[in-house]
Design a protein around this motif. Structure first.
Motif, short mmCIF file in Angstrom:
data_model
loop_
_atom_site.label_atom_id
_atom_site.label_comp_id
_atom_site.label_asym_id
_atom_site.label_seq_id
_atom_site.Cartn_x
_atom_site.Cartn_y
_atom_site.Cartn_z
N MET A 166 0.85 -1.17 0.00
CA MET A 166 0.00 0.00 0.00
C MET A 166 0.90 1.24 0.00
N SER A 167 0.63 2.15 -0.86
CA SER A 167 1.44 3.36 -0.98
C SER A 167 1.12 4.35 0.14
N PRO A 168 2.06 5.28 0.41
CA PRO A 168 1.78 6.32 1.41
C PRO A 168 0.54 7.13 1.01
N ARG A 169 0.39 7.38 -0.26
CA ARG A 169 -0.75 8.16 -0.76
C ARG A 169 -2.07 7.46 -0.42
N LEU A 170 -2.18 6.18 -0.72
CA LEU A 170 -3.42 5.44 -0.47
C LEU A 170 -3.68 5.30 1.04
N LEU A 171 -2.65 4.99 1.79
CA LEU A 171 -2.82 4.85 3.24
C LEU A 171 -3.31 6.16 3.86
N PHE A 172 -2.70 7.27 3.47
CA PHE A 172 -3.11 8.57 4.01
C PHE A 172 -4.53 8.91 3.58
N ARG A 173 -4.87 8.63 2.33
CA ARG A 173 -6.22 8.90 1.81
C ARG A 173 -7.26 8.12 2.60
N ILE A 174 -7.01 6.86 2.88
CA ILE A 174 -7.95 6.01 3.62
C ILE A 174 -8.20 6.59 5.02
N ARG B 260 10.09 -2.77 6.87
CA ARG B 260 10.73 -4.06 6.57
C ARG B 260 10.19 -5.20 7.42
N HIS B 261 9.40 -4.86 8.44
CA HIS B 261 8.77 -5.86 9.33
C HIS B 261 7.29 -5.48 9.52
N PRO B 262 6.52 -5.53 8.45
CA PRO B 262 5.14 -5.00 8.53
C PRO B 262 4.24 -5.74 9.51
N TRP B 263 4.35 -7.06 9.62
CA TRP B 263 3.43 -7.79 10.51
C TRP B 263 3.73 -7.50 11.96
N TRP B 264 5.00 -7.49 12.34
CA TRP B 264 5.36 -7.14 13.70
C TRP B 264 4.96 -5.71 14.00
N SER B 265 5.14 -4.86 13.01
CA SER B 265 4.80 -3.44 13.18
C SER B 265 3.31 -3.26 13.43
N LEU B 266 2.48 -4.00 12.69
CA LEU B 266 1.03 -3.90 12.88
C LEU B 266 0.63 -4.35 14.28
N VAL B 267 1.24 -5.41 14.75
CA VAL B 267 0.94 -5.90 16.10
C VAL B 267 1.33 -4.85 17.14
N ILE B 268 2.54 -4.30 17.01
CA ILE B 268 3.01 -3.29 17.96
C ILE B 268 2.17 -2.03 17.86
N LEU B 269 1.85 -1.60 16.64
CA LEU B 269 1.03 -0.41 16.44
C LEU B 269 -0.36 -0.59 17.04
N GLY C 166 3.59 10.50 -1.43
CA GLY C 166 4.43 9.57 -2.19
C GLY C 166 3.69 8.38 -2.74
N ARG C 167 4.21 7.90 -3.82
CA ARG C 167 3.65 6.70 -4.47
C ARG C 167 4.35 5.44 -3.99
N SER C 168 5.47 5.62 -3.25
CA SER C 168 6.19 4.47 -2.71
C SER C 168 6.87 4.86 -1.41
N TRP C 169 7.27 3.85 -0.67
CA TRP C 169 7.96 4.06 0.60
C TRP C 169 9.45 4.15 0.34
N ARG C 170 10.04 5.30 0.57
CA ARG C 170 11.45 5.51 0.23
C ARG C 170 12.40 4.74 1.13
N LEU C 171 11.97 4.36 2.32
CA LEU C 171 12.84 3.65 3.25
C LEU C 171 12.54 2.15 3.32
N GLY C 172 11.71 1.66 2.41
CA GLY C 172 11.37 0.24 2.38
C GLY C 172 12.56 -0.60 1.94
N ALA C 173 12.35 -1.91 1.87
CA ALA C 173 13.41 -2.83 1.47
C ALA C 173 13.97 -2.41 0.11
N GLY C 174 15.29 -2.31 0.05
CA GLY C 174 15.95 -1.91 -1.19
C GLY C 174 15.90 -0.42 -1.46
N GLY C 175 15.36 0.34 -0.52
CA GLY C 175 15.23 1.78 -0.70
C GLY C 175 16.40 2.53 -0.08
N GLU C 176 16.17 3.78 0.22
CA GLU C 176 17.20 4.64 0.81
C GLU C 176 17.61 4.14 2.19
#
Length: 151
Positions: free
Chosen positions: A1-9, A121-130, A96-106
């Motif tokens: 999910m892009s930053p744009r779509l997440l923020f829009r939702i 880079r750890h979305p499932w753990w992040s969701l649980v913690i969030l 943004g249309r993509s996550w700049r700090l994601g895997a393989g990113g900046e």
């Protein structure tokens, strides 16, 4: 999910929950029913906190200025302001249309960016913690009571 779509939702969800809360308050104020205020307030509070977290996350990703980021947070307090803010930011190309700090990113440059990179880079753990963190804050706020006491 892009930053744009997440923020829009979440901007739209914040708007919808404001409408629900205001409707419940009007129904209470007109003597129709008080029963909807607690659930509408609870849902709105949860979405409010989530919107704030998402706003900071997108703020870091898209390198918004301090003023823009604060304005994004302030819009959550003003009824129905999150969606116009989102539309303006999208029109200006600030979502943004993509996550700049994601895997393989900046590579992250500071603590906040390192946290965001870990989350991406750890979305499932992040969701649980969030979810646990937002739930804890939400529960604390419920325990403290409404911001304006009933008369």
């Amino acid at each position: 999910m892009s930053p744009r779509l997440l923020f829009r939702i979440f901007a739209f969800a914040e708007l919808v929950t404001w409408a629900g809360l205001i409707t419940a308050l009007v129904l209470r104020g007109t003597g129709v029913s008080e029963a909807l205020v607690a659930p509408a307030g609870g849902v709105h509070g949860f979405v409010f906190l989530s919107y704030c977290v998402i706003t900071v996350f997108v703020w870091v990703n898209d390198r918004w200025s301090f003023g823009t980021g604060v304005l994004g947070l302030v819009t959550a307090v003003v009824p129905f302001a999150t969606l116009p803010f989102e539309l303006v930011m999208d029109h200006r190309g600030k979502l943004g249309r993509s996550w700049r700090l994601g895997a393989g990113g900046e590579q992250p440059r500071n603590f906040i960016e390192r946290v965001q990179a870990w989350v991406l880079r750890h979305p499932w753990w992040s969701l649980v913690i969030l979810a646990a963190g937002v739930t804890a804050v939400f529960s604390l706020l419920l325990w403290m009571g409404p911001p304006i006491p009933k008369s």
